[in-house]
Every structure is written in C-alpha cells, then in structure tokens.
Design a protein around this motif. Structure first.
Motif, PDB file in Angstrom:
ATOM      1  N   HIS A  13     -57.838  -6.584 -99.384  1.00  0.00           N
ATOM      2  CA  HIS A  13     -56.413  -6.808 -99.590  1.00  0.00           C
ATOM      3  C   HIS A  13     -55.799  -5.602-100.301  1.00  0.00           C
ATOM      4  O   HIS A  13     -56.506  -4.871-100.999  1.00  0.00           O
ATOM      5  CB  HIS A  13     -56.190  -8.071-100.435  1.00  0.00           C
ATOM      6  N   PRO A  14     -54.486  -5.417-100.176  1.00  0.00           N
ATOM      7  CA  PRO A  14     -53.837  -4.288-100.840  1.00  0.00           C
ATOM      8  C   PRO A  14     -54.097  -4.220-102.345  1.00  0.00           C
ATOM      9  O   PRO A  14     -54.307  -3.132-102.887  1.00  0.00           O
ATOM     10  CB  PRO A  14     -52.350  -4.521-100.544  1.00  0.00           C
TER      11      PRO A  14
ATOM     12  N   LEU B 167     -58.746   4.111 -92.655  1.00  0.00           N
ATOM     13  CA  LEU B 167     -57.922   5.327 -92.656  1.00  0.00           C
ATOM     14  C   LEU B 167     -57.138   5.521 -93.954  1.00  0.00           C
ATOM     15  O   LEU B 167     -56.391   6.488 -94.091  1.00  0.00           O
ATOM     16  CB  LEU B 167     -56.947   5.298 -91.469  1.00  0.00           C
ATOM     17  N   LEU B 168     -57.316   4.625 -94.924  1.00  0.00           N
ATOM     18  CA  LEU B 168     -56.614   4.766 -96.202  1.00  0.00           C
ATOM     19  C   LEU B 168     -57.168   5.951 -96.984  1.00  0.00           C
ATOM     20  O   LEU B 168     -58.384   6.170 -97.004  1.00  0.00           O
ATOM     21  CB  LEU B 168     -56.771   3.492 -97.039  1.00  0.00           C
ATOM     22  N   PRO B 169     -56.304   6.732 -97.656  1.00  0.00           N
ATOM     23  CA  PRO B 169     -56.812   7.831 -98.481  1.00  0.00           C
ATOM     24  C   PRO B 169     -57.613   7.295 -99.664  1.00  0.00           C
ATOM     25  O   PRO B 169     -57.312   6.216-100.185  1.00  0.00           O
ATOM     26  CB  PRO B 169     -55.540   8.553 -98.943  1.00  0.00           C
ATOM     27  N   PHE B 170     -58.649   8.053-100.073  1.00  0.00           N
ATOM     28  CA  PHE B 170     -59.488   7.573-101.174  1.00  0.00           C
ATOM     29  C   PHE B 170     -60.209   8.736-101.849  1.00  0.00           C
ATOM     30  O   PHE B 170     -60.797   9.580-101.181  1.00  0.00           O
ATOM     31  CB  PHE B 170     -60.524   6.564-100.651  1.00  0.00           C
ATOM     32  N   ALA B 171     -60.144   8.765-103.165  1.00  0.00           N
ATOM     33  CA  ALA B 171     -60.913   9.701-104.004  1.00  0.00           C
ATOM     34  C   ALA B 171     -60.770  11.160-103.575  1.00  0.00           C
ATOM     35  O   ALA B 171     -61.741  11.906-103.559  1.00  0.00           O
ATOM     36  CB  ALA B 171     -62.384   9.288-104.030  1.00  0.00           C
TER      37      ALA B 171
ATOM     38  N   GLU C 239     -64.065   9.023 -94.485  1.00  0.00           N
ATOM     39  CA  GLU C 239     -64.573  10.370 -94.776  1.00  0.00           C
ATOM     40  C   GLU C 239     -65.237  10.407 -96.156  1.00  0.00           C
ATOM     41  O   GLU C 239     -66.271  11.055 -96.342  1.00  0.00           O
ATOM     42  CB  GLU C 239     -63.451  11.398 -94.695  1.00  0.00           C
ATOM     43  N   TYR C 240     -64.649   9.698 -97.114  1.00  0.00           N
ATOM     44  CA  TYR C 240     -65.253   9.603 -98.450  1.00  0.00           C
ATOM     45  C   TYR C 240     -66.646   8.989 -98.362  1.00  0.00           C
ATOM     46  O   TYR C 240     -67.619   9.541 -98.894  1.00  0.00           O
ATOM     47  CB  TYR C 240     -64.365   8.755 -99.373  1.00  0.00           C
TER      48      TYR C 240
ATOM     49  N   GLU D 125     -56.810  -1.735-107.078  1.00  0.00           N
ATOM     50  CA  GLU D 125     -57.813  -1.865-108.146  1.00  0.00           C
ATOM     51  C   GLU D 125     -58.877  -0.767-108.007  1.00  0.00           C
ATOM     52  O   GLU D 125     -59.268  -0.139-108.991  1.00  0.00           O
ATOM     53  CB  GLU D 125     -58.476  -3.245-108.095  1.00  0.00           C
ATOM     54  N   ALA D 126     -59.316  -0.525-106.787  1.00  0.00           N
ATOM     55  CA  ALA D 126     -60.333   0.511-106.538  1.00  0.00           C
ATOM     56  C   ALA D 126     -59.790   1.884-106.912  1.00  0.00           C
ATOM     57  O   ALA D 126     -60.502   2.687-107.534  1.00  0.00           O
ATOM     58  CB  ALA D 126     -60.762   0.495-105.077  1.00  0.00           C
ATOM     59  N   LEU D 127     -58.531   2.156-106.572  1.00  0.00           N
ATOM     60  CA  LEU D 127     -57.931   3.448-106.930  1.00  0.00           C
ATOM     61  C   LEU D 127     -57.867   3.606-108.444  1.00  0.00           C
ATOM     62  O   LEU D 127     -58.116   4.695-108.971  1.00  0.00           O
ATOM     63  CB  LEU D 127     -56.530   3.569-106.318  1.00  0.00           C
ATOM     64  N   SER D 128     -57.565   2.519-109.165  1.00  0.00           N
ATOM     65  CA  SER D 128     -57.491   2.596-110.627  1.00  0.00           C
ATOM     66  C   SER D 128     -58.863   2.823-111.252  1.00  0.00           C
ATOM     67  O   SER D 128     -58.977   3.456-112.306  1.00  0.00           O
ATOM     68  CB  SER D 128     -56.833   1.343-111.211  1.00  0.00           C
TER      69      SER D 128
END
Length: 191
Positions: free
Chosen positions: A179-180, A23-27, A34-35, A185-188
């Motif tokens: 892990h958080p 459920l974390l927001p992404f891209a 959903e992404y 890292e993925a968001l960056s």
C-alpha cells in the motif's frame, strides 16, 4: 557469494498500491526493481527478474518473462516460468516489494535448507512469507498442476509438501510494500 540463482518476483498487478510498485523509485535508484537487483547481485552469483514484460525496465538485467502472458497475475506463473528457464535444482525467490530482507536472513535460510526439502521458507509472527525462500525442482510438477487448475494458493502448497519453515523474530525485515503508506514507511526507514 551464493551459487544458487536468485529470482526477484516483479510481475504482480500492484492493485493495492494503485501503480506498478516494481517501478517506484527507491534508495537512490530509479526503480525498486533496480535496487533489489543491484543489492542481491552482491549476494548471489546470478540474479533474475521474473516479470510479464521486460520492456518496462530501463536497466540491463537477466529477465525471465512469464510464459503465460494472459491476465494471470499470480506467483504460480512466475514459478512455472522460472523452473522452465533455469537448469538448477533450486532457486531462491524474493518479492520485489520486500527490500529489507538482508544477507543475514538469506544466509539463515540457506543454512536451514537441504536437498530433502521441497522448500525452505521464512516465517514470522505475522505468518509465512512464501515469496522469501528456496524452492526445489521437486515442486515443478505441482506448480504446473496448480496453474492448470487455476489454483494459486502458495500457503496451501507449502503446508502440503515437505517444507522447512524458518522462524525469524524481526518482522520489520519482511515489510512488504503493498500500500502507499507502506511505501512511505519504507522510504522513511532509509533516512
């Protein structure tokens, strides 16, 4: 587009993340799930989301709800549920927390796969990636046995069946958001 169904595994406990990573927001999407569903729908004709309860998602999709709703949070439950729900002889599976597995990785796995294998699975220098690969119906009874025995070691299953391991040099494509700090890292990497 690939006619083999794709099943996104999004029914985990997310204990290392501390919150439900599906459920974390992404891209730019409201959730990582959903992404994944949107991008994989451009590669596969049919995409499903394997989960404990579909009500937690606010977007429309094809869902496979786990047939065992008890406290087992192992991929074994997802595999048994997927084999029960699908008619096809094989399906591609990807964990919801692996957003960088791209079309090139998926195409290579399909090129290496054939009907003589029980599974065709990605492997990197970091090890086997059991939730990135193609699983054949020949494994259905083995998954049922594993579930019945409360045994959930996918690596053991894959080593003891006719599995094709496909090597990939780029480990970054298989970054898992457990892990958080991995999520950050993925968001960056999206920037």
């Amino acid at each position: 587009m690939l006619d083999t169904p794709c099943v996104i595994f999004a029914g985990g406990k997310s204990s290392r993340m501390g919150e439900d990573k599906s459920l974390l927001p992404f891209a730019g999407f409201s959730t990582l799930t959903e992404y994944q569903y949107t991008r994989l729908s451009k590669i596969f004709t049919t995409v499903y989301i394997s989960c404990k309860e579909k009500e937690k998602f606010t977007f429309r999709a094809n869902f496979i709800e786990d047939i065992h709703t008890d406290a087992i949070y192992a991929p074994t439950v997802g595999f048994v549920s997927a084999f029960k729900a699908l008619k096809e002889e094989k399906f591609f599976t990807l964990s919801v927390d692996a957003p960088f597995v791209d079309d090139a990785v998926i195409q290579k796995l399909f090129l290496e796969d054939n009907d003589n294998y029980d599974a065709t699975i990605a492997k990197t220098e970091d090890g086997v990636q059991p939730l990135c690969g193609i699983y054949h119906r020949s494994l259905e009874s083995k998954f049922l046995t594993m579930l019945h025995k409360n045994s959930h070691k996918l690596g053991f299953l894959l080593k003891n069946t006719h599995t094709k391991f496909v090597s990939f040099e780029n480990s970054k494509a298989f970054l898992n958001l457990n892990h958080p700090q991995e999520y950050q890292e993925a968001l960056s990497l999206l920037l």
